[in-house]
Each structure stands twice: as structure tokens, then as C-alpha cells.
Design a protein around this motif. Structure first.
Motif, PDB file in Angstrom:
ATOM      1  N   PRO A 207       0.829  -1.214   0.000  1.00 32.49           N
ATOM      2  CA  PRO A 207       0.000   0.000   0.000  1.00 32.49           C
ATOM      3  C   PRO A 207       0.860   1.259   0.000  1.00 32.49           C
ATOM      4  O   PRO A 207       1.957   1.291   0.563  1.00 32.49           O
ATOM      5  CB  PRO A 207      -0.806  -0.122   1.291  1.00 32.49           C
ATOM      6  CG  PRO A 207      -0.785  -1.578   1.630  1.00 32.49           C
ATOM      7  CD  PRO A 207       0.533  -2.094   1.149  1.00 32.49           C
ATOM      8  N   ALA A 208       0.352   2.287  -0.656  1.00 36.69           N
ATOM      9  CA  ALA A 208       1.074   3.558  -0.703  1.00 36.69           C
ATOM     10  C   ALA A 208       1.228   4.121   0.706  1.00 36.69           C
ATOM     11  O   ALA A 208       0.286   4.080   1.504  1.00 36.69           O
ATOM     12  CB  ALA A 208       0.318   4.552  -1.580  1.00 36.69           C
ATOM     13  N   PRO A 209       2.401   4.638   1.040  1.00 38.91           N
ATOM     14  CA  PRO A 209       2.600   5.184   2.396  1.00 38.91           C
ATOM     15  C   PRO A 209       1.710   6.406   2.619  1.00 38.91           C
ATOM     16  O   PRO A 209       1.448   7.191   1.716  1.00 38.91           O
ATOM     17  CB  PRO A 209       4.076   5.543   2.411  1.00 38.91           C
ATOM     18  CG  PRO A 209       4.480   5.657   0.978  1.00 38.91           C
ATOM     19  CD  PRO A 209       3.627   4.697   0.233  1.00 38.91           C
ATOM     20  N   ALA A 210       1.291   6.573   3.866  1.00 42.29           N
ATOM     21  CA  ALA A 210       0.422   7.704   4.216  1.00 42.29           C
ATOM     22  C   ALA A 210       1.119   9.043   4.046  1.00 42.29           C
ATOM     23  O   ALA A 210       0.464  10.087   3.973  1.00 42.29           O
ATOM     24  CB  ALA A 210      -0.057   7.544   5.664  1.00 42.29           C
ATOM     25  N   SER A 211       2.435   9.015   3.958  1.00 38.65           N
ATOM     26  CA  SER A 211       3.179  10.273   3.805  1.00 38.65           C
ATOM     27  C   SER A 211       3.050  10.882   2.416  1.00 38.65           C
ATOM     28  O   SER A 211       3.369  12.060   2.215  1.00 38.65           O
ATOM     29  CB  SER A 211       4.656  10.025   4.108  1.00 38.65           C
ATOM     30  OG  SER A 211       5.196   9.042   3.236  1.00 38.65           O
ATOM     31  N   LEU A 212       2.571  10.083   1.439  1.00 42.06           N
ATOM     32  CA  LEU A 212       2.422  10.619   0.093  1.00 42.06           C
ATOM     33  C   LEU A 212       1.305  11.663   0.057  1.00 42.06           C
ATOM     34  O   LEU A 212       0.283  11.541   0.737  1.00 42.06           O
ATOM     35  CB  LEU A 212       2.090   9.498  -0.893  1.00 42.06           C
ATOM     36  CG  LEU A 212       3.216   8.546  -1.292  1.00 42.06           C
ATOM     37  CD1 LEU A 212       2.713   7.504  -2.267  1.00 42.06           C
ATOM     38  CD2 LEU A 212       4.390   9.312  -1.906  1.00 42.06           C
ATOM     39  N   GLU A 213       1.498  12.666  -0.756  1.00 36.79           N
ATOM     40  CA  GLU A 213       0.483  13.711  -0.903  1.00 36.79           C
ATOM     41  C   GLU A 213      -0.753  13.156  -1.603  1.00 36.79           C
ATOM     42  O   GLU A 213      -0.650  12.324  -2.515  1.00 36.79           O
ATOM     43  CB  GLU A 213       1.058  14.870  -1.719  1.00 36.79           C
ATOM     44  CG  GLU A 213       0.138  16.071  -1.835  1.00 36.79           C
ATOM     45  CD  GLU A 213       0.787  17.230  -2.571  1.00 36.79           C
ATOM     46  OE1 GLU A 213       0.045  18.130  -3.024  1.00 36.79           O
ATOM     47  OE2 GLU A 213       2.027  17.218  -2.688  1.00 36.79           O
ATOM     48  N   GLU A 214      -1.921  13.614  -1.167  1.00 38.74           N
ATOM     49  CA  GLU A 214      -3.163  13.197  -1.818  1.00 38.74           C
ATOM     50  C   GLU A 214      -3.324  13.955  -3.134  1.00 38.74           C
ATOM     51  O   GLU A 214      -3.200  15.184  -3.187  1.00 38.74           O
ATOM     52  CB  GLU A 214      -4.368  13.448  -0.914  1.00 38.74           C
ATOM     53  CG  GLU A 214      -4.428  12.524   0.289  1.00 38.74           C
ATOM     54  CD  GLU A 214      -5.745  12.665   1.047  1.00 38.74           C
ATOM     55  OE1 GLU A 214      -6.462  13.657   0.816  1.00 38.74           O
ATOM     56  OE2 GLU A 214      -6.050  11.782   1.863  1.00 38.74           O
ATOM     57  N   ARG A 215      -3.607  13.189  -4.204  1.00 39.86           N
ATOM     58  CA  ARG A 215      -3.797  13.804  -5.516  1.00 39.86           C
ATOM     59  C   ARG A 215      -4.884  13.048  -6.275  1.00 39.86           C
ATOM     60  O   ARG A 215      -5.005  11.824  -6.153  1.00 39.86           O
ATOM     61  CB  ARG A 215      -2.506  13.762  -6.338  1.00 39.86           C
ATOM     62  CG  ARG A 215      -1.367  14.607  -5.785  1.00 39.86           C
ATOM     63  CD  ARG A 215      -0.261  14.742  -6.828  1.00 39.86           C
ATOM     64  NE  ARG A 215       0.806  15.609  -6.341  1.00 39.86           N
ATOM     65  CZ  ARG A 215       1.995  15.174  -5.921  1.00 39.86           C
ATOM     66  NH1 ARG A 215       2.241  13.881  -5.890  1.00 39.86           N
ATOM     67  NH2 ARG A 215       2.901  16.029  -5.510  1.00 39.86           N
ATOM     68  N   ARG A 216      -5.635  13.788  -7.048  1.00 43.31           N
ATOM     69  CA  ARG A 216      -6.673  13.170  -7.875  1.00 43.31           C
ATOM     70  C   ARG A 216      -6.014  12.699  -9.190  1.00 43.31           C
ATOM     71  O   ARG A 216      -6.117  13.336 -10.240  1.00 43.31           O
ATOM     72  CB  ARG A 216      -7.817  14.144  -8.135  1.00 43.31           C
ATOM     73  CG  ARG A 216      -8.650  14.436  -6.891  1.00 43.31           C
ATOM     74  CD  ARG A 216      -9.938  15.163  -7.233  1.00 43.31           C
ATOM     75  NE  ARG A 216      -9.690  16.498  -7.772  1.00 43.31           N
ATOM     76  CZ  ARG A 216      -9.573  17.601  -7.028  1.00 43.31           C
ATOM     77  NH1 ARG A 216      -9.670  17.520  -5.699  1.00 43.31           N
ATOM     78  NH2 ARG A 216      -9.346  18.767  -7.594  1.00 43.31           N
ATOM     79  N   THR A 217      -5.348  11.583  -9.067  1.00 45.65           N
ATOM     80  CA  THR A 217      -4.608  10.994 -10.187  1.00 45.65           C
ATOM     81  C   THR A 217      -5.398   9.825 -10.756  1.00 45.65           C
ATOM     82  O   THR A 217      -6.088   9.118 -10.025  1.00 45.65           O
ATOM     83  CB  THR A 217      -3.231  10.500  -9.705  1.00 45.65           C
ATOM     84  OG1 THR A 217      -2.501  11.600  -9.155  1.00 45.65           O
ATOM     85  CG2 THR A 217      -2.427   9.877 -10.828  1.00 45.65           C
ATOM     86  N   VAL A 218      -5.297   9.629 -12.067  1.00 50.29           N
ATOM     87  CA  VAL A 218      -5.846   8.426 -12.695  1.00 50.29           C
ATOM     88  C   VAL A 218      -4.699   7.607 -13.258  1.00 50.29           C
ATOM     89  O   VAL A 218      -3.673   8.150 -13.684  1.00 50.29           O
ATOM     90  CB  VAL A 218      -6.864   8.755 -13.807  1.00 50.29           C
ATOM     91  CG1 VAL A 218      -8.089   9.446 -13.249  1.00 50.29           C
ATOM     92  CG2 VAL A 218      -6.230   9.581 -14.923  1.00 50.29           C
ATOM     93  N   VAL A 219      -4.877   6.287 -13.238  1.00 51.10           N
ATOM     94  CA  VAL A 219      -3.902   5.363 -13.814  1.00 51.10           C
ATOM     95  C   VAL A 219      -4.428   4.932 -15.171  1.00 51.10           C
ATOM     96  O   VAL A 219      -5.492   4.316 -15.272  1.00 51.10           O
ATOM     97  CB  VAL A 219      -3.686   4.141 -12.908  1.00 51.10           C
ATOM     98  CG1 VAL A 219      -2.751   3.136 -13.579  1.00 51.10           C
ATOM     99  CG2 VAL A 219      -3.112   4.577 -11.567  1.00 51.10           C
ATOM    100  N   LEU A 220      -3.694   5.257 -16.203  1.00 47.07           N
ATOM    101  CA  LEU A 220      -4.073   4.928 -17.569  1.00 47.07           C
ATOM    102  C   LEU A 220      -3.212   3.769 -18.044  1.00 47.07           C
ATOM    103  O   LEU A 220      -1.984   3.892 -18.122  1.00 47.07           O
ATOM    104  CB  LEU A 220      -3.885   6.154 -18.468  1.00 47.07           C
ATOM    105  CG  LEU A 220      -4.238   6.018 -19.939  1.00 47.07           C
ATOM    106  CD1 LEU A 220      -5.707   5.665 -20.104  1.00 47.07           C
ATOM    107  CD2 LEU A 220      -3.907   7.310 -20.683  1.00 47.07           C
ATOM    108  N   ALA A 221      -3.857   2.643 -18.345  1.00 45.30           N
ATOM    109  CA  ALA A 221      -3.138   1.444 -18.779  1.00 45.30           C
ATOM    110  C   ALA A 221      -3.388   1.221 -20.261  1.00 45.30           C
ATOM    111  O   ALA A 221      -4.475   0.796 -20.663  1.00 45.30           O
ATOM    112  CB  ALA A 221      -3.581   0.226 -17.969  1.00 45.30           C
TER     113      ALA A 221
END
Length: 564
Positions: A207-221
């Protein structure tokens, strides 16, 4: 230096190909290539390599391409001299942009015949130009070992900063081209050879660490993204927008009709997309292309190894080589971000399914949905509408049910049946191919298997709407509807035909059935697969543009109702 006779040189070349990992060679008949053919026959009799024979070099090239895709090993195609070599150009071009280790072995006339007007003699070296990673000319009588070893290293990506891809070995042979009296095939023997697993793949990431900044990112595959895209989206709590041939269109974060939702998460929405992380190569939709072109939405491309489909500096995405850097760029999803996408995706899927269910007659999207649902083992998607229909209507599953292939290097319709045949043989699994009628007819010769050639489990689903329907969904459809160029659009883009596919199937000894409803297709897909068979789905392309308009309107209404 002692000159080698043609058979001796050919045997050295064959040994080097096999030692370098070549498991399959597709042979097209010819006289100048006879030394290689005899040497390969000896190796096959000894259980060291598998041979396939195809009379059409273009089909041979794409069959070898499919073998390389499904085995993960370099596959070779052998031709005689002259126009035979040129017929490989489409397969070589696809292999170049898709980074497939295709080894072209072209036989040639000796130097003393060059420029004399000798039959079937032309300039063959560098015929493929920049589409090959390496090309070597081996004169008649010379030892080909070093050239073969270098070619295989280049084909498999052994050189730094060079993606895998096609290579050419141009081997000149001088008479005599046949074995010496007294020589014969060795006693048959079996030797196990390495094969990669071909089951669908999954993976997990922490899981991504809680220290990462929250961002409205999408994963495009995009195409060939692999399961790492699904694992990354799940680990970071991000929506996954996955094309069918990404082999990442599964899992709890995958959104089905994502391309119809991008405008609902645009710049003026309550939850606009802030960043994009891209795996693989997206090729299917204009909404995705428009998202990647937005200057206000930073994007990054996961690129751990060199790729062949773009030149450095020609794309705007930030290339990142490791997942740690990609994680810093993507951040982790806010608590409401993934939920908003999944809610909108569920509403959109329900609306889309409702439109399709209201029309029992089969259509492109309903066929795509059914094939996606029923495919097991290996699934091959033809270019044009077929793969886009699956991208629109194929419901992501909890886990992948089939390994998906598609020729998206250049997205041509060339050689699709032949590619699928190679994939079926190399993967040794039941294989389903979905393609349109024009794509089918473009490679109808790929149905030809000579007597004694390996049988395979291949189900070919042909969406037959008597022409090229994809153009109706592009600008040309609007031109047709305007009445200004109606007949020209139909003739030049629709390419109507009246080919009897059932008769064509019978001519090649392939089973055939015809359906026209979604229920009929589902029944045909559920039947056990025996050998090769064609399911012809008869439909009408006249109403396709209107159907897509209704789908888009229904999805927009459903998504608006849930507040996305």
C-alpha cells in the motif's frame, strides 16, 4: 579462409538460431532458401525446433510474429529471394513498433549474380531500413555464426538503450543447394524446450505510504501495460482506466466505460483530474488522447526499459524508470476520489448494458461485451472497431480470465488471422479472435494450413456488417449523413461487399456458424472449442452511429444522476 558449402553454412546458422532461443521457424517454400530448409528439417527431426510451413510470405511473417508474442522467445521466418522478402514488410513494421523479436532469414543469390538480371535477384540488405534493430549480409561461403548471434542479441534487447525488435539475416547461398548423396534426416528424438507460462498474470504492491500527498490521479493502462498497472492503482487507491490489450483490465479499481466518463471529471467539474500516470501505450480513443494533451494535467510514463513506440523527447509525459519515483509523482488518492469514479463507472456500465439489452440484434458493442465475457485462455483483438467495442462495453472482472493480444504497434489490419494462429500454436491454449469482416477478408489466406500442419484451437468471431463500420464513427459518418458525399463515403470508406464467409470457411475446411442476436452469440461462444471454427455475427452498420449516440446520452444521464 575455407569456403563453406551452402548446407554447412545453413547448419551453422540453424544451430546458432536454436542456441539463441528460437523455438519456432515459419518456412515459406523456395529454391534459394533450400539449404536452410533442409538444415531446419534435420533440426526438427532431432526434436530441436518446430517448423511451420506457409505458402504466403506475408502470412508467414505474421504467424511468426504471433509465435514470438505468445512464447516470449524470438521466432524466425524463412523466405527465398526476391519479392518474397518484401512481403514481410508489414509484419516487420508491426514488430518494430511493438518491440517483438522477429527474426527474418532471407535467402539471397551469391555476389556474382547481383546486378546481372539473374532471376529473383534484387538488393535485399537493408530492405527494411530503420524498422529492424540489426541487419547483416552474409556472403555465400562465409560462416554466419557471428551474424546470427549478434542478430539474436539485438532482437531480444540485449543491447543497452535498444528495445527488442525485428532483425534481418540476409544469407547468400551458392549451388549446390541440396544435401549431398548419402545424407538424410537424423533419427527422430525429443528434447524438452523452455516455454513461458501463458496464464493471465496478476501481482501485488505494498500500500502507498500515508506520507504521500493526496492527488486526484488516474492510472491509464495502454497496450502492453501489464498487471503492474492494476497493482499500482490498487496500492495507491486510484481509478484504473485500462484498455483491453493492457492485460490490466481487472480488479476492484478498474472502470469499464471510462472513456465516456473523462468529460465528467474535466477541468470544470467538482472533482477534476489532477494528474495522469501511464503504463504501456494508449491507442484507442480520442478522449484519452485529449486528456494527455492537456497542459494543465501533468502526466508521467512508467518506462523501466527502452520502448520502441516513440522517440525520446517527442511526448510530453515525464518518463520514470522506477515505481518509487512514479509513486511520488502520483501520490495517493483522496478518500472520495476512487469512490466517485467507481460510482460513476457502475452507473455508466448499467446504462450502457441497458441500451444494449433493449436491442436483441447483435451490434459491435454487444459482440465486444460477449466475447470479453466468454474468452478464456488467449484472446486476440483485431484492429478497427473490434478492440474499441471491447474497450467500451467489456466489463472488468475481479481477476483476468484470458491473456489478451493485439497488433497495436501500428494498429493495422494486416495479418490478423495469421497472428492469432501463431499465438494459438505458441501459447498451446484455446484462443479466441475477434475481428471485423474487412480485417477477416484482408487475411483470409491466413486460414490456409497445409496438410499435416499443426492443428489448433482457434475460435474466430467475425462481426460481419458488410464493410468498414469504423469510418461511420469518425468524421466520415457526419459527411455521409450530410448528403454531400454519401455515395463516395460508402464506396471509398464503407467498402461494401457480398462475400459468402460460410463458403470461404468451407473452402479452407474451417467450421462455420452464423448468428444475428446477442443470445445466439452467447450460445455459440459457450460451446466447446474443437479445432478451428468461425462464428459469423451478421449485423447492420447503418444504425451504428446512432447506437453510439444513444449510449453516450444514456451514460451522461446516468452519471449526472449520481452526481459525478
Amino acid at each position: 579462409m575455407t569456403s563453406l558449402n551452402s548446407l554447412a553454412a545453413a547448419r551453422i546458422a540453424v544451430d546458432a538460431l536454436i542456441d539463441g532461443g528460437v523455438q519456432y521457424v515459419v518456412v515459406s517454400p523456395g529454391s534459394r532458401s533450400a539449404p536452410m530448409a533442409y538444415a531446419l528439417a534435420e533440426a526438427e527431426a532431432a526434436g530441436r525446433v518446430d517448423l511451420l510451413v506457409r505458402i504466403d510470405e506475408r502470412s508467414a511473417g505474421f504467424t511468426a510474429l504471433g509465435l514470438a508474442l505468445s512464447t516470449g522467445s524470438p521466432a524466425a521466418v524463412l523466405t527465398t529471394s526476391g519479392t518474397a522478402v518484401g512481403n514481410l514488410m508489414p509484419a516487420v513494421m508491426e514488430a518494430n513498433h511493438a518491440a517483438v523479436p522477429l527474426v527474418v532469414v532471407s535467402a539471397d543469390r551469391p555476389e556474382e549474380l547481383q546486378g546481372t538480371g539473374a532471376n529473383q535477384t534484387t538488393i535485399q540488405l537493408d530492405l527494411f531500413g530503420e524498422h529492424v534493430r540489426f541487419a547483416a549480409d552474409v556472403p555465400a561461403g562465409s560462416n554466419p555464426l557471428r551474424a546470427v548471434e549478434t542478430a539474436l542479441a539485438a532482437a531480444t534487447g540485449a543491447f543497452s538503450d535498444l528495445a527488442p525488435g525485428p532483425v534481418q539475416l540476409n544469407l547468400a547461398f551458392r549451388d549446390p543447394l541440396v544435401p549431398s548423396p548419402g545424407e538424410g534426416l537424423p533419427t527422430a528424438a525429443g528434447h524438452p524446450r523452455f516455454r513461458i507460462g501463458t496464464d493471465p498474470l496478476t501481482m501485488n504492491l505494498p500500500p502507498a505510504p500515508a506520507s504521500l500527498e493526496e492527488r486526484r490521479t488516474v492510472v491509464l493502462a495502454g497496450h502492453d501495460a501489464g498487471p503492474v498497472a492494476e497493482a499500482f492503482a490498487r496500492a495507491h487507491g486510484l481509478p484504473l482506466l485500462a484498455e483491453p490489450s493492457s492485460n490490466a483490465r481487472f480488479g476492484p479499481n478498474a472502470v469499464g466505460p471510462y472513456r465516456l466518463l473523462l468529460e465528467h471529471f474535466g477541468a470544470s467539474s467538482a472533482l477534476p483530474i489532477e494528474r495522469v500516470v501511464m503504463f504501456g501505450r494508449p491507442t484507442l480513443s480520442r478522449p484519452v488522447a485529449a486528456l494527455l494533451e492537456r497542459a494543465d494535467v501533468p502526466s508521467a510514463l512508467y518506462q523501466p526499459v527502452p520502448v520502441a513506440w516513440y522517440q525520446p523527447g517527442r511526448r510530453t509525459e515525464l518518463p520514470l524508470e522506477n515505481l518509487a519515483d512514479l509513486a511520488d509523482f502520483a501520490g495517493r488518492g483522496p478518500s472520495d476520489w476512487l469512490d466517485a469514479w467507481l460510482l460513476a463507472g457502475a452507473a455508466a456500465q448499467h446504462a450502457l448494458d441497458g441500451v444494449l439489452a433493449a436491442e436483441p440484434a447483435a451490434s459491435g458493442p454487444s459482440v465486444g461485451a460477449q466475447v470479453w465475457q466468454h474468452a478464456r485462455g488467449q484472446l486476440v483483438l483485431g484492429s478497427s472497431n473490434g478492440i474499441r467495442d471491447v474497450d467500451l462495453a467489456g466489463l472488468p472482472a475481479a481477476a483476468p480470465a484470458a491473456t489478451v493480444y493485439a497488433n497495436r504497434g501500428l494498429a493495422g489490419i494486416d495479418g490478423t488471422i495469421s497472428t492469432a494462429t501463431g499465438i494459438a500454436i505458441g501459447g498451446r491454449q484455446d484462443t479466441t479472435l475477434l475481428l471485423g469482416d474487412v480485417t477477416f477478408l484482408h487475411d483470409a489466406g491466413g486460414l490456409l494450413l497445409g496438410s499435416g500442419e499443426p492443428e489448433l484451437g482457434l475460435r474466430i468471431v467475425v462481426l460481419n456488417d458488410s464493410g468498414g463500420a469504423i469510418f461511420d464513427l469518425l468524421e466520415h459518418g457526419a459527411v455521409r449523413e450530410s448528403g454531400r458525399y454519401t455515395d463516395a463515403v460508402e464506396r471509398l470508406f464503407g467498402t461494401p461487399h457480398t462475400v459468402d464467409i460460410a463458403a470461404l470457411a468451407a473452402a479452407y475446411g474451417v467450421g462455420h456458424c452464423s448468428v444475428s442476436t446477442t443470445a445466439g452469440l452467447a450460445e455459440a461462444l459457450a460451446a466447446p472449442l474443437k479445432g478451428r471454427s468461425i462464428i459469423e455475427v451478421r449485423t447492420d452498420r447503418v444504425g451504428l452511429r446512432a447506437l453510439h449516440t444513444r449510449i453516450k446520452a444514456a451514460v451522461a444521464a446516468a452519471v449526472s444522476a449520481v452526481g459525478a
